[in-house]
Design a protein around this motif. Structure first.
Motif, PDB file in Angstrom:
ATOM      1  N   PHE A  39       0.880  -1.168   0.101  1.00  0.00           N
ATOM      2  CA  PHE A  39      -0.033  -0.036   0.125  1.00  0.00           C
ATOM      3  C   PHE A  39       0.907   1.207  -0.012  1.00  0.00           C
ATOM      4  N   GLY A  40       2.197   1.046  -0.327  1.00  0.00           N
ATOM      5  CA  GLY A  40       2.777   2.272  -0.622  1.00  0.00           C
ATOM      6  C   GLY A  40       3.941   2.484   0.468  1.00  0.00           C
ATOM      7  N   GLY A  41       5.037   3.127   0.270  1.00  0.00           N
ATOM      8  CA  GLY A  41       6.137   3.408   1.038  1.00  0.00           C
ATOM      9  C   GLY A  41       7.372   2.367   0.769  1.00  0.00           C
ATOM     10  N   ALA A  42       8.506   2.701   0.934  1.00  0.00           N
ATOM     11  CA  ALA A  42       9.634   1.688   0.638  1.00  0.00           C
ATOM     12  C   ALA A  42      10.750   2.407   1.237  1.00  0.00           C
ATOM     13  N   GLU A  43      11.832   1.301   1.352  1.00  0.00           N
ATOM     14  CA  GLU A  43      12.964   1.922   2.063  1.00  0.00           C
ATOM     15  C   GLU A  43      14.186   1.117   1.122  1.00  0.00           C
ATOM     16  N   VAL A  44      15.205   1.815   0.852  1.00  0.00           N
ATOM     17  CA  VAL A  44      16.322   1.362   0.261  1.00  0.00           C
ATOM     18  C   VAL A  44      17.676   1.525   0.984  1.00  0.00           C
ATOM     19  N   TYR A  45      18.360   0.685   1.140  1.00  0.00           N
ATOM     20  CA  TYR A  45      19.799   0.728   2.076  1.00  0.00           C
ATOM     21  C   TYR A  45      20.915   0.048   0.925  1.00  0.00           C
ATOM     22  N   ARG A  46      21.742   1.043   0.749  1.00  0.00           N
ATOM     23  CA  ARG A  46      22.994   0.255  -0.049  1.00  0.00           C
ATOM     24  C   ARG A  46      24.388   0.680   0.488  1.00  0.00           C
ATOM     25  N   ILE A  47      24.956  -0.286   0.429  1.00  0.00           N
ATOM     26  CA  ILE A  47      26.343   0.059   1.024  1.00  0.00           C
ATOM     27  C   ILE A  47      27.389  -0.156  -0.103  1.00  0.00           C
ATOM     28  N   GLU A  48      28.606   0.417  -0.229  1.00  0.00           N
ATOM     29  CA  GLU A  48      29.300   0.157  -1.529  1.00  0.00           C
ATOM     30  C   GLU A  48      30.832   0.566  -0.996  1.00  0.00           C
ATOM     31  N   LYS A  49      31.977  -0.127  -1.675  1.00  0.00           N
ATOM     32  CA  LYS A  49      33.217   0.104  -1.513  1.00  0.00           C
ATOM     33  C   LYS A  49      33.558   0.820  -2.628  1.00  0.00           C
ATOM     34  N   LYS A  50      34.246   2.184  -2.323  1.00  0.00           N
ATOM     35  CA  LYS A  50      34.658   3.241  -3.056  1.00  0.00           C
ATOM     36  C   LYS A  50      36.000   3.584  -2.995  1.00  0.00           C
ATOM     37  N   ASN A  51      37.013   3.169  -3.471  1.00  0.00           N
ATOM     38  CA  ASN A  51      38.415   3.361  -3.455  1.00  0.00           C
ATOM     39  C   ASN A  51      38.896   3.151  -2.006  1.00  0.00           C
ATOM     40  N   VAL A  62       7.427   7.519   1.175  1.00  0.00           N
ATOM     41  CA  VAL A  62       6.044   7.244   1.793  1.00  0.00           C
ATOM     42  C   VAL A  62       5.184   7.506   0.549  1.00  0.00           C
ATOM     43  N   SER A  63       4.038   7.035   0.914  1.00  0.00           N
ATOM     44  CA  SER A  63       2.766   7.399  -0.432  1.00  0.00           C
ATOM     45  C   SER A  63       1.815   8.133   0.427  1.00  0.00           C
ATOM     46  N   ALA A  64       1.083   9.082  -0.307  1.00  0.00           N
ATOM     47  CA  ALA A  64      -0.089   9.705   0.129  1.00  0.00           C
ATOM     48  C   ALA A  64      -1.130   8.762  -0.036  1.00  0.00           C
ATOM     49  N   PHE A  65      -2.168   9.118   1.235  1.00  0.00           N
ATOM     50  CA  PHE A  65      -3.196   7.870   1.441  1.00  0.00           C
ATOM     51  C   PHE A  65      -3.915   7.921  -0.061  1.00  0.00           C
ATOM     52  N   GLY A  66      -4.092   6.654  -0.330  1.00  0.00           N
ATOM     53  CA  GLY A  66      -5.275   6.461  -1.409  1.00  0.00           C
ATOM     54  C   GLY A  66      -4.324   6.514  -2.656  1.00  0.00           C
ATOM     55  N   THR A  67      -3.026   6.687  -2.690  1.00  0.00           N
ATOM     56  CA  THR A  67      -2.242   7.059  -4.009  1.00  0.00           C
ATOM     57  C   THR A  67      -1.265   5.738  -3.856  1.00  0.00           C
ATOM     58  N   TYR A  68      -0.897   5.290  -5.263  1.00  0.00           N
ATOM     59  CA  TYR A  68       0.195   4.338  -5.222  1.00  0.00           C
ATOM     60  C   TYR A  68       1.701   4.846  -5.661  1.00  0.00           C
ATOM     61  N   GLU A  69       1.857   6.287  -5.556  1.00  0.00           N
ATOM     62  CA  GLU A  69       3.040   6.960  -5.955  1.00  0.00           C
ATOM     63  C   GLU A  69       3.812   7.374  -4.750  1.00  0.00           C
ATOM     64  N   ASP A  70       4.868   6.874  -4.743  1.00  0.00           N
ATOM     65  CA  ASP A  70       5.752   7.031  -3.515  1.00  0.00           C
ATOM     66  C   ASP A  70       6.558   8.362  -3.680  1.00  0.00           C
ATOM     67  N   SER A  71       6.751   8.946  -2.599  1.00  0.00           N
ATOM     68  CA  SER A  71       7.620  10.364  -2.599  1.00  0.00           C
ATOM     69  C   SER A  71       8.582   9.870  -1.738  1.00  0.00           C
ATOM     70  N   LEU A  72       9.873  10.579  -2.222  1.00  0.00           N
ATOM     71  CA  LEU A  72      11.263  10.565  -1.372  1.00  0.00           C
ATOM     72  C   LEU A  72      10.991  11.552  -0.334  1.00  0.00           C
ATOM     73  N   VAL A  73      11.218  11.036   0.945  1.00  0.00           N
ATOM     74  CA  VAL A  73      11.034  12.020   2.226  1.00  0.00           C
ATOM     75  C   VAL A  73      12.433  12.014   2.951  1.00  0.00           C
ATOM     76  N   HIS A  74      13.284  11.179   2.717  1.00  0.00           N
ATOM     77  CA  HIS A  74      14.677  11.131   3.108  1.00  0.00           C
ATOM     78  C   HIS A  74      15.710  10.478   2.323  1.00  0.00           C
ATOM     79  N   SER A  75      16.723  11.033   2.172  1.00  0.00           N
ATOM     80  CA  SER A  75      18.021  10.571   1.214  1.00  0.00           C
ATOM     81  C   SER A  75      19.230  10.951   1.814  1.00  0.00           C
ATOM     82  N   SER A  76      20.210   9.964   2.361  1.00  0.00           N
ATOM     83  CA  SER A  76      21.318  10.644   3.040  1.00  0.00           C
ATOM     84  C   SER A  76      22.518   9.586   2.435  1.00  0.00           C
ATOM     85  N   GLU A  77      23.459   9.966   2.052  1.00  0.00           N
ATOM     86  CA  GLU A  77      24.815   9.253   1.788  1.00  0.00           C
ATOM     87  C   GLU A  77      25.794   9.629   2.729  1.00  0.00           C
ATOM     88  N   LYS A  78      26.545   8.569   3.227  1.00  0.00           N
ATOM     89  CA  LYS A  78      27.709   9.001   4.291  1.00  0.00           C
ATOM     90  C   LYS A  78      28.485   7.817   4.363  1.00  0.00           C
TER      91      LYS A  78
END
Length: 157
Positions: A39-51, A62-78
């Motif tokens: 019913f919407g919402g997703a999480e993605v976690y990626r790790i990678e080796k860089k040099n 997250v997705s708005a109630f009644g829709t299937y469109e997800d919106s990015l509410v948090h993105s971080s790379e560290k």
């Protein structure tokens, strides 16, 4: 299985929508856990080796109630420590990630789709593969869940 054209097309579309790299021939070691609710919402976690450094990317949708469109509410790379990288990759290896069954016969309505994938430029000794993907619908398999849980702590790190 990922080599089937229709599955490969869906995978590439998912990667474009989430602005995530395609890991099949990524070129550097990387692992990704993604979770998507019916019913919407997703999480993605990626790790990678860089040099010889290690990074983690976390994206929450997250997705708005009644829709299937997800919106990015948090993105971080560290940058993450080598100890964190080792904790996750050794946890995957201890649970036989590279030889774990890609799919099982378990489907349903509702629930969530869990996906865990990895790419390593050095082929795995057992499978002779660089890429592996495990997918489950609302998993009850404690080993698979424990591998995915390794990534969940990246939100707090």
């Amino acid at each position: 299985m990922i080599s089937l054209p229709e599955i490969q097309e869906r995978y590439q579309e998912w990667s474009r929508e989430r602005e995530e790299p395609v890991l099949i021939n990524y070129g550097k070691e990387a692992y990704r856990f993604s979770w998507s609710h019916t019913f919407g919402g997703a999480e993605v976690y990626r790790i990678e080796k860089k040099n010889n450094r290690y990074s983690a990317t976390v994206k929450i949708y997250v997705s708005a109630f009644g829709t299937y469109e997800d919106s990015l509410v948090h993105s971080s790379e560290k940058w993450i420590s080598e100890a964190t990288w080792i904790e996750i990759t050794e946890g995957l290896n201890e649970n036989s990630f590279w030889t774990y069954p890609p799919t099982i016969e378990r489907r349903g309505l509702d629930g969530a789709v869990w996906s865990l994938e990895g790419y390593n430029p050095t082929k795995n000794k057992c499978t002779r593969q660089n890429y592996h993907n495990i997918g489950r619908w609302s998993p009850i398999d404690s080993i698979f869940v424990s591998m995915c849980d390794l990534f969940m702590n990246l939100k707090e790190r």
